[in-house]
Design an enzyme around this catalytic site. Structure first.
Site, PDB file in Angstrom:
ATOM      1  N   CYS A 300     -20.516  -3.104  27.401  1.00  0.00           N
ATOM      2  CA  CYS A 300     -21.965  -3.287  27.326  1.00  0.00           C
ATOM      3  C   CYS A 300     -22.267  -4.741  27.642  1.00  0.00           C
ATOM      4  O   CYS A 300     -21.489  -5.643  27.278  1.00  0.00           O
ATOM      5  CB  CYS A 300     -22.452  -2.919  25.926  1.00  0.00           C
ATOM      6  SG  CYS A 300     -24.238  -2.994  25.741  1.00  0.00           S
ATOM      7  N   ILE A 301     -23.385  -4.997  28.309  1.00  0.00           N
ATOM      8  CA  ILE A 301     -23.736  -6.365  28.696  1.00  0.00           C
ATOM      9  C   ILE A 301     -25.231  -6.579  28.511  1.00  0.00           C
ATOM     10  O   ILE A 301     -26.033  -5.678  28.790  1.00  0.00           O
ATOM     11  CB  ILE A 301     -23.306  -6.649  30.159  1.00  0.00           C
ATOM     12  CG1 ILE A 301     -23.600  -8.100  30.547  1.00  0.00           C
ATOM     13  CG2 ILE A 301     -23.951  -5.670  31.135  1.00  0.00           C
ATOM     14  CD1 ILE A 301     -23.002  -8.483  31.913  1.00  0.00           C
ATOM     15  N   LEU A 302     -25.597  -7.742  28.024  1.00  0.00           N
ATOM     16  CA  LEU A 302     -27.015  -8.070  27.817  1.00  0.00           C
ATOM     17  C   LEU A 302     -27.226  -9.567  27.938  1.00  0.00           C
ATOM     18  O   LEU A 302     -26.472 -10.357  27.362  1.00  0.00           O
ATOM     19  CB  LEU A 302     -27.480  -7.610  26.424  1.00  0.00           C
ATOM     20  CG  LEU A 302     -28.883  -8.084  26.001  1.00  0.00           C
ATOM     21  CD1 LEU A 302     -29.964  -7.382  26.812  1.00  0.00           C
ATOM     22  CD2 LEU A 302     -29.116  -7.879  24.517  1.00  0.00           C
ATOM     23  N   GLN A 308     -33.179 -14.628  30.882  1.00  0.00           N
ATOM     24  CA  GLN A 308     -32.937 -13.846  32.083  1.00  0.00           C
ATOM     25  C   GLN A 308     -33.394 -14.601  33.332  1.00  0.00           C
ATOM     26  O   GLN A 308     -34.152 -15.552  33.262  1.00  0.00           O
ATOM     27  CB  GLN A 308     -33.628 -12.480  31.975  1.00  0.00           C
ATOM     28  CG  GLN A 308     -32.961 -11.589  30.934  1.00  0.00           C
ATOM     29  CD  GLN A 308     -33.563 -10.208  30.825  1.00  0.00           C
ATOM     30  OE1 GLN A 308     -34.509  -9.878  31.509  1.00  0.00           O
ATOM     31  NE2 GLN A 308     -33.000  -9.387  29.931  1.00  0.00           N
ATOM     32  N   TYR A 312     -27.186 -15.723  34.254  1.00  0.00           N
ATOM     33  CA  TYR A 312     -26.247 -15.554  33.154  1.00  0.00           C
ATOM     34  C   TYR A 312     -25.578 -14.177  33.166  1.00  0.00           C
ATOM     35  O   TYR A 312     -24.421 -14.035  32.763  1.00  0.00           O
ATOM     36  CB  TYR A 312     -26.932 -15.791  31.816  1.00  0.00           C
ATOM     37  CG  TYR A 312     -27.229 -17.257  31.545  1.00  0.00           C
ATOM     38  CD1 TYR A 312     -26.282 -18.237  31.823  1.00  0.00           C
ATOM     39  CD2 TYR A 312     -28.448 -17.653  31.002  1.00  0.00           C
ATOM     40  CE1 TYR A 312     -26.544 -19.575  31.580  1.00  0.00           C
ATOM     41  CE2 TYR A 312     -28.715 -18.998  30.752  1.00  0.00           C
ATOM     42  CZ  TYR A 312     -27.758 -19.949  31.035  1.00  0.00           C
ATOM     43  OH  TYR A 312     -28.018 -21.277  30.787  1.00  0.00           O
ATOM     44  N   GLY A 313     -26.290 -13.148  33.612  1.00  0.00           N
ATOM     45  CA  GLY A 313     -25.673 -11.832  33.725  1.00  0.00           C
ATOM     46  C   GLY A 313     -24.518 -11.855  34.714  1.00  0.00           C
ATOM     47  O   GLY A 313     -23.443 -11.271  34.470  1.00  0.00           O
ATOM     48  N   LYS A 314     -24.708 -12.554  35.835  1.00  0.00           N
ATOM     49  CA  LYS A 314     -23.643 -12.681  36.837  1.00  0.00           C
ATOM     50  C   LYS A 314     -22.474 -13.475  36.265  1.00  0.00           C
ATOM     51  O   LYS A 314     -21.297 -13.179  36.536  1.00  0.00           O
ATOM     52  CB  LYS A 314     -24.195 -13.363  38.084  1.00  0.00           C
ATOM     53  CG  LYS A 314     -25.314 -12.566  38.767  1.00  0.00           C
ATOM     54  CD  LYS A 314     -26.012 -13.402  39.835  1.00  0.00           C
ATOM     55  CE  LYS A 314     -27.190 -12.637  40.436  1.00  0.00           C
ATOM     56  NZ  LYS A 314     -27.981 -13.465  41.358  1.00  0.00           N
ATOM     57  N   GLU A 334     -17.357  -0.073  32.235  1.00  0.00           N
ATOM     58  CA  GLU A 334     -17.438   1.280  31.692  1.00  0.00           C
ATOM     59  C   GLU A 334     -18.507   2.083  32.412  1.00  0.00           C
ATOM     60  O   GLU A 334     -19.576   1.572  32.729  1.00  0.00           O
ATOM     61  CB  GLU A 334     -17.729   1.204  30.189  1.00  0.00           C
ATOM     62  CG  GLU A 334     -17.694   2.553  29.485  1.00  0.00           C
ATOM     63  CD  GLU A 334     -17.841   2.415  27.982  1.00  0.00           C
ATOM     64  OE1 GLU A 334     -18.681   3.129  27.397  1.00  0.00           O
ATOM     65  OE2 GLU A 334     -17.136   1.570  27.391  1.00  0.00           O
ATOM     66  N   SER A 338     -25.903   2.165  35.174  1.00  0.00           N
ATOM     67  CA  SER A 338     -27.269   2.422  35.605  1.00  0.00           C
ATOM     68  C   SER A 338     -27.390   2.003  37.068  1.00  0.00           C
ATOM     69  O   SER A 338     -26.528   1.300  37.615  1.00  0.00           O
ATOM     70  CB  SER A 338     -28.257   1.631  34.753  1.00  0.00           C
ATOM     71  OG  SER A 338     -28.119   0.241  35.006  1.00  0.00           O
TER      72      SER A 338
END
Length: 434
Positions: A300-302, A308, A312-314, A334, A338
């Site tokens: 899981c990633i947030l 945002q 930071y997600g990258k 996993e 989406s």
């Protein structure tokens, strides 16, 4: 997560120190959009039933189609009035909200067809309402593993946000989705989180008392990476169970398709922080199973809303692969991903793989690419096939690496996030103790 033209809302956090909302927000909340709605005939119409479709004035001052998800009675000045929880059918569920009657255009009311009758229909010709239901089913990615009955149960259970806003550090953040907090917190309009231990409270005074006692200035666990002002901490869900559970409650407020982990013992949590003289402030995280037979290196990633659109997600995706390299294993996120999760990963895979292909031309195999990057061979193959950079010749795959085509694809993939300096990672792969 879906994107839309509500960038201010999606960016999330309003600094608590700013006090009141902006002038724009105040005008929107006050409903000053050039006059009030004309009085509508209400006999036999009110209160609106759950399932009703109607036009609703949104924060941009324009009317948008909504569906009434829930209603509740408000007793105000002796008048029994209802307010309505609505879903804006054009937008992601994160923007669902409670609205007052005066925001609704009652002349646009359209009642839903009885869904039980629809289920019994045998005609192959779809009604407009059925088409709309199918469209809405596809708005929310990430539920591919659920059958129809489970999906309906999920939507029914999570249809109304139970917490409207949270305070975390210096930010006040509007929530996006339902999160299954303990029952005593349901209906609490705002929760206050300690930004270091993630304990949550109903009142500001409780948080202030807690902060005087809490001696943490960073997430519990081991700091495994520090580069400039960015830091990463590894938190073992078994050793820090309450923190892990609190993190999952917090994350669920911003992730629609996340399955809440009650058994956090099985997971490691990697917390990204921005550090200053006040401490290490959580920016986002990813979780990872301690043991995965499917080679999953991320569960899981947030990235929290205030942080945002800063890459930071990258960074977190890249960091998960640095851990895989240290383990000497290939990794993959996993499933199911989406649509936009896949888009993020496809961008990362594209940037990493094409940078290598530019240096090595075509003289490299998929196995060698996998060994160099820790990206699973299947993900490499699907990425290169999507980019039309691979051909099947004489029983094997051949990579086509025209420099101009590579540059075009790299430009389309966009820039990555902050670089992960592998030399700054001080980490030993997880081993069972005893």
């Amino acid at each position: 997560m879906s994107s839309m033209d509500a960038s201010r809302t999606e960016n999330g956090g309003t600094p608590v120190s700013n006090g009141n909302s902006s002038t724009e927000d105040t005008v929107m909340v006050d409903g000053d959009f050039g006059g009030t709605l004309p009085e509508k005939p209400k006999s036999g119409l009110l209160p609106l039933e759950v399932g009703t479709r109607v036009m609703c004035r949104w924060r941009d001052g324009k009317f948008h189609p909504v569906k009434v998800i829930e209603r509740r009675k408000q007793i105000c000045d002796g008048n029994n009035e209802y307010e309505y929880y609505v879903h804006y059918t054009e937008f992601n569920r994160r923007l669902d909200e409670w609205v007052k009657l005066e925001q609704l255009d009652l002349e646009s009311v359209e009642t839903d067809v009885d869904e039980k009758v629809e289920d019994k229909a045998t005609s192959l010709k779809m009604t407009r309402h059925q088409k709309r239901k199918i469209d809405e089913t596809h708005v929310e990615p990430g539920h591919e593993e659920l059958d129809a009955a489970s999906l309906r149960e999920h939507e029914e259970f999570t249809k109304v946000k139970n917490i409207a806003t949270i305070e975390l550090g210096r930010y006040e953040i509007d929530t996006w989705y339902f999160s299954p907090f303990p029952p005593e917190y349901n209906g609490t309009p705002k929760l206050y989180f300690c930004e270091f231990c993630l304990n949550f409270m109903k009142r500001k005074e409780q948080l202030q008392r807690h902060m005087r006692k809490c001696d943490l200035k960073h997430p519990p666990g081991d700091e495994i990476y520090r580069c400039g002002t960015l830091s990463m901490f590894e938190v073992d869900g078994k050793k820090n169970k309450v923190y892990g559970q609190n993190l999952c409650y917090l994350a669920k407020l911003f992730l629609d398709h996340k399955t809440l982990y009650y058994d956090v013992d099985l997971f490691l949590f990697y917390i990204l922080c921005e550090c200053d003289d006040r401490g290490c402030h959580m920016v986002g995280y990813f979780s990872k199973e301690k043991h995965s037979e499917e080679s999953y290196n991320l569960a899981c990633i947030l990235t929290l809303p205030p942080y945002q659109r800063k890459g930071y997600g990258k960074f977190l995706i890249a960091f998960s692969y640095e851990l895989s390299k240290k383990e000497g294993k290939v990794g993959t996120p996993e499933r199911p991903l989406s649509d936009l999760g896949l888009l993020s990963y496809r961008g990362y895979w594209t940037r990493v793989l094409l940078d290598i292909l530019k240096k090595h031309k075509s003289n490299i195999s998929i196995k060698e690419l996998s060994d160099m990057t820790a990206i699973k061979a299947d993900d490499i193959l699907s990425t290169l096939q999507t980019l039309e950079l691979i051909q099947y010749r004489k029983g094997q795959h051949a990579i086509c690496a025209d420099p101009k085509i590579l540059d075009r694809h790299l430009k389309a993939a966009g820039r990555g996030g902050p670089d992960v300096d592998g030399s700054k990672l001080i980490w030993t792969p997880y081993r069972d103790q005893g």
